[in-house]
Design an enzyme around this catalytic site. Sequence first.
Site, short mmCIF file in Angstrom:
data_model
loop_
_atom_site.label_atom_id
_atom_site.label_comp_id
_atom_site.label_asym_id
_atom_site.label_seq_id
_atom_site.Cartn_x
_atom_site.Cartn_y
_atom_site.Cartn_z
N PRO A 198 -41.48 9.90 3.98
CA PRO A 198 -43.14 10.89 3.61
C PRO A 198 -43.78 11.52 4.52
O PRO A 198 -44.22 12.49 4.61
CB PRO A 198 -43.24 9.32 4.32
CG PRO A 198 -42.37 7.86 3.63
CD PRO A 198 -41.69 8.77 3.94
N TYR A 199 -43.21 11.52 5.98
CA TYR A 199 -42.88 12.46 7.55
C TYR A 199 -42.64 14.67 6.32
O TYR A 199 -43.43 14.69 6.41
CB TYR A 199 -42.05 12.41 8.39
CG TYR A 199 -42.11 13.62 9.00
CD1 TYR A 199 -43.96 14.32 9.66
CD2 TYR A 199 -41.12 13.83 9.52
CE1 TYR A 199 -43.57 14.87 10.49
CE2 TYR A 199 -41.20 15.04 10.79
CZ TYR A 199 -42.69 16.15 10.75
OH TYR A 199 -42.06 16.42 12.23
N GLY A 200 -41.76 14.78 6.02
CA GLY A 200 -41.11 15.46 5.46
C GLY A 200 -41.77 15.69 3.77
O GLY A 200 -42.80 17.08 4.25
N LYS A 203 -45.45 17.18 5.35
CA LYS A 203 -45.74 18.21 5.64
C LYS A 203 -45.29 19.31 4.90
O LYS A 203 -45.82 20.51 4.73
CB LYS A 203 -44.00 17.96 6.54
CG LYS A 203 -44.66 17.91 8.13
CD LYS A 203 -45.34 18.76 8.67
CE LYS A 203 -45.92 18.40 9.89
NZ LYS A 203 -46.41 19.10 10.83
#
Length: 395
Positions: A198-200, A203
């Site tokens: 989810p972080y990638g 972004k």
Amino acid sequence: MEYFDARRKPRNVGKIIAALVLTTLCIFALKQSPGFGGNSVFSRHEPGVTHVLVTGGAGYIGSHAALRLLQDSYRVTIVDNLSRGNMGAVKVLQGLFPQPGRLQFIFADLGDQKSVNKIFAENAFDAVMHFAAVAYVGESTLEPLRYYHNITSNTLLILEAMASHGVKTLIYSSTCATYGEPEKMPITEATPQFPINPYGKAKKMAEDIILDFSKSKGADMAVMILRYFNVIGSDPEGRLGEAPRPELREHGRISGACFDAALGVITGLKVKGTDYPTTDGTCIRDYIDVTDLVDAHVKALNKAEPRKVSIYNVGTGRGRSVNEFVDACKKATGVNIKIEYLSRRPGDYAEVYSDPTKINKELNWTARYTDLKESLSVAWRWQKSHPSGYGPNRI
């Protein structure tokens, strides 16, 4: 019986006029002073002065970027809600640059649209460096909605405010996590983006929004997107460092965990994953010193051009395994850190390192602080002298 003396009248009128003149002059002087209403130096553009909004400027990378900008004579406004940042870092910067019109701090949440619009309405920004974000891969798998809200949604609010108030230059802090786990190394800017956590993903969504907006009619945006790799180190002069919240240590950077183990804050270092298809079974990463990273941001700001979007990888071009990193940390700290090997961390990938050819050529940027042990030694000196970080997080 009282008598009215007409001769007193001119004298009294003169005193009244003098008082009125003095009051008017005082009010005028007050209005011209920094910080008075809408006439603050931060609220107006000045020839030869570039005013940069640094979101997340109380954080690890953002504070180092603010320091560099201030050293280079930029005017800086830091906006941070201190959920991950440290007021102590801001106070260090305020102490280094106390002159009026150099630095201001605004406590605000970028997820609050009214607050964001108010900040842009009351300040004359020339550019935005957008660092503010939650940024832990493991945590993103546990709290995905938080990451999409904090990263993607907040970036959208920033762009809307920039559009409404005519701010045309954006330096966006992105990540190599947008690439996911590419089949081929090293990673170039043309490597397909298939984020796996989810972080990638958050972004990449933010990047897509920026790219779409920059293409819209009348946007005239100057955009630099910097996708950087694993950040380490701290200010070589020992003024700033990395101080994550204690409750976030398990999600934090490996350097922080190494230092905690060396200081005895934790019993040892947990290395997650020993069965990756790499030379020693541990993950391979490209470790970039924070001083080099902020240098890339400043060079990107100086090279940003209207109606142009440029994307750059910011890394050394060399991959190091987690085991190599741990050995360097042991040497830097002089402590034989106990290592505990565990199963893989959710959302992680085996090998990631950059090809920095494009940024070398177009921005004349090259990583200078590439000695892993030396970068960790610099950071370790700050950690040893600040065992409690920056102290209480009070405004």
